[in-house]
Design an enzyme around this catalytic site. Structure first.
Site, mmCIF file in Angstrom:
data_model
loop_
_atom_site.group_PDB
_atom_site.id
_atom_site.type_symbol
_atom_site.label_atom_id
_atom_site.label_comp_id
_atom_site.label_asym_id
_atom_site.label_seq_id
_atom_site.Cartn_x
_atom_site.Cartn_y
_atom_site.Cartn_z
ATOM 1 N N GLU A 89 0.824 -1.212 0.000
ATOM 2 C CA GLU A 89 0.000 0.000 0.000
ATOM 3 C C GLU A 89 0.860 1.266 0.000
ATOM 4 O O GLU A 89 0.724 2.148 0.857
ATOM 5 C CB GLU A 89 -0.976 -0.032 1.186
ATOM 6 C CG GLU A 89 -1.934 -1.217 1.072
ATOM 7 C CD GLU A 89 -3.063 -1.244 2.090
ATOM 8 O OE1 GLU A 89 -2.871 -0.716 3.191
ATOM 9 O OE2 GLU A 89 -4.131 -1.788 1.784
ATOM 10 N N GLU A 110 -5.467 -8.461 -1.399
ATOM 11 C CA GLU A 110 -6.165 -8.306 -0.115
ATOM 12 C C GLU A 110 -7.620 -8.015 -0.404
ATOM 13 O O GLU A 110 -7.930 -7.143 -1.215
ATOM 14 C CB GLU A 110 -5.600 -7.142 0.712
ATOM 15 C CG GLU A 110 -4.294 -7.439 1.387
ATOM 16 C CD GLU A 110 -3.838 -6.302 2.290
ATOM 17 O OE1 GLU A 110 -4.697 -5.618 2.877
ATOM 18 O OE2 GLU A 110 -2.619 -6.109 2.395
#
Ligand code: P53
Length: 475
Positions: A175, A374
């Site tokens: 991220e 994810e």
């Protein structure tokens, strides 16, 4: 078109959220080990110096360090083709800037990869997942110091060389785009800032400069990785934040476009196209932000582009120029509620169709293979008769997987799907144990009490069937 024979089904974790053993066998603390537990309403506190009286959830986490054999056997029982995990930088280079690695740390992951291969599970390894060594924070102020690029690259080269025959799939920074928001100051950039809420021009410049260093470090890791093993597949990892305009008011659309290009494309474009987009450079110019991008940096960014684009997807948010709408996520950019969607107990808006939209949007822009690394539902579970009847979780996952299949039919190339997280772990956002995502329940509570015993939930058997049928049987 449906799921291909070699579609990578599996689950995703990170070292700091499962391993524990935070100061064992030579490991030193990472930023995660200095962060206390919190909740939806209580922000997690970071302690520059650890306090005797405080509980730090990552110190023991779910003690994967001592349970990995049992846990990986359970993943294998579900039929995992891939296991996404991260290497804790501070287990290999405890302070972060050493020249020589900690052998004990290397041995730990070696055992894990061997075990994965015993079960025909392909490891997918994130090099940095919100776990920058504290030494890097204290001595260098994280990536604001250019020298940290080389420390990271030394770490990346070391592990990529050591595991060159055992790991083929790599992700650089988890991220990475969180570097743009306050939450990522520590997690992504390694910068400790006591007054995070107060934004000054100087701090904004430092943020973009530091993020630039992270992007260069990521690209350099790709370049070095390919030298070590040209067969490596190396991806980026973006928290893809999908936004909708709340209304057809053109002002809402313009704001949505701005959010999207800032949160998603700013980093994604650099990692896929090898340079900052004109839009990003214009944005920096407008804010009068000058960052130091050397010619060498440009060369590195150009040559260190990724093989595939990976992302996390949990929710979508609406955007509006109007004030006074109910906010959805305090810690992120502050989207507002979508009247058509339901939310999780932690107020994340559930949007399976948004995943199809996102897959198409990304494939249209980048035209490289995608991977969803994810996706999942954080929920409270009740353990009864040694199991959890988690139909809500099954439902969430089923609907998202259906949309992936539709996207495959749209023609989008998707390499795999790793749900977060196959075994209950410490929540990154809140530090809670109660925000559970797993197919496997772990007996441990928010205060760290519990036997650590593992139990199979209903979703365990469901996911096993999904993988067995290669996505055909979602019932
Ligand atoms: P938790 C926020 C929004 C989207 C993704 O999150 C996020 C976060 C951080 O809270 O992080 C990713 O545990 C992250 C994982 C994390 C997972 O999402 O807050 O890569 O480490 O656990 C879920 O529910």
């Amino acid at each position: 078109m449906s799921f291909s024979k070699d579609f990578l089904w599996g689950g995703a974790t990170s070292a700091n959220q499962i391993e524990g053993a935070w100061n064992i066998d030579g490991k030193k603390a990472s930023v995660a080990d200095h962060t206390r537990g919190g909740s939806l309403k209580v922000k997690r506190e970071f302690d520059y110096i650890l306090k005797e009286s405080c509980y730090y959830p990552s110190h023991m986490a779910i003690d994967f360090y001592n349970h990995y054999e049992e846990d990986i056997a359970l993943f294998a029982e579900m039929g995992f083709k891939v296991f996404r995990m991260s290497i804790a930088w501070s287990r290999i280079f405890p302070h972060g800037d050493e020249i020589n690695p900690n052998e004990k740390g290397l041995e730990f992951y070696d055992k894990i990869f061997d075990l994965c291969h015993k079960y025909n599970i392909e490891p997918l390894v994130t090099l940095s997942h919100f776990e920058i060594p504290i030494g890097i924070v204290k001595d260098y102020q994280g990536f604001s110091d250019r020298r940290v690029i080389d420390f990271f690259v030394n770490y990346a080269k070391t592990v990529m060389f050591y595991y060159k025959d055992k790991v083929k799939y790599w992700l650089t920074f988890n991220e990475i785009n969180f570097g743009l928001i306050p939450l990522g100051s520590l997690l992504t950039l390694g910068i400790y800032d006591k007054n995070l809420e107060i934004e000054t021009h100087e701090k904004t410049v430092r943020k973009f400069q530091s993020l630039h260093h992270v992007l260069v470090a990521s690209a350099k890791a790709v370049i070095e990785g390919k030298k070590i093993n040209p067969d490596f597949k190396i991806g980026n990892m973006i928290a893809h934040l999908t936004y909708y305009p709340l209304t057809p008011n053109p002002d809402d659309l313009l704001l949505t476009q701005e959010f999207d290009s800032f949160m998603n494309n700013y980093c994604g474009d650099v990692q896929v196209f090898g340079k900052y987009s004109k839009t990003s450079l214009n944005y920096l110019n407008k804010l009068n932000i000058k960052i130091d991008i050397t010619e060498e940096d440009e060369e590195i960014l150009k040559n260190g582009t990724v093989d595939f684009y990976s992302f996390s997807y949990y929710m979508t948010n609406c955007v509006t120029h109007e004030k006074g709408h109910e906010k959805t996520l305090g810690n992120l950019l502050g989207g507002v509620k979508n009247p058509y969607l339901q939310s999780s107990e932690w107020e994340w808006q559930i949007d399976p169709k948004g995943l199809r939209y996102t897959l198409n949007k990304l494939y249209d822009r980048y035209e490289i293979p995608l991977m969803i690394v994810e996706n999942g539902l954080g929920a409270k579970d009740i353990l009864e008769n040694n199991t959890v009847e988690d139909d809500y979780r099954i439902d969430y996952l089923r609907q998202h997987i259906k949309q992936i299949e539709i996207a495959l039919n749209d023609g989008v190339e998707v390499l795999g799907y790793t749900s977060w997280s196959p075994i209950d772990s410490i929540s990154a956002g809140t530090g809670e144990m109660d925000k559970r995502y797993g197919f496997i329940y772990v007996d441990k509570d928010n205060q760290g009490e519990g036997t650590l015993k593992r139990y199979k939930k209903k979703s365990f058997y469901w996911y096993k069937k999904v993988i067995e049928s290669n996505g055909e049987d979602l019932n």
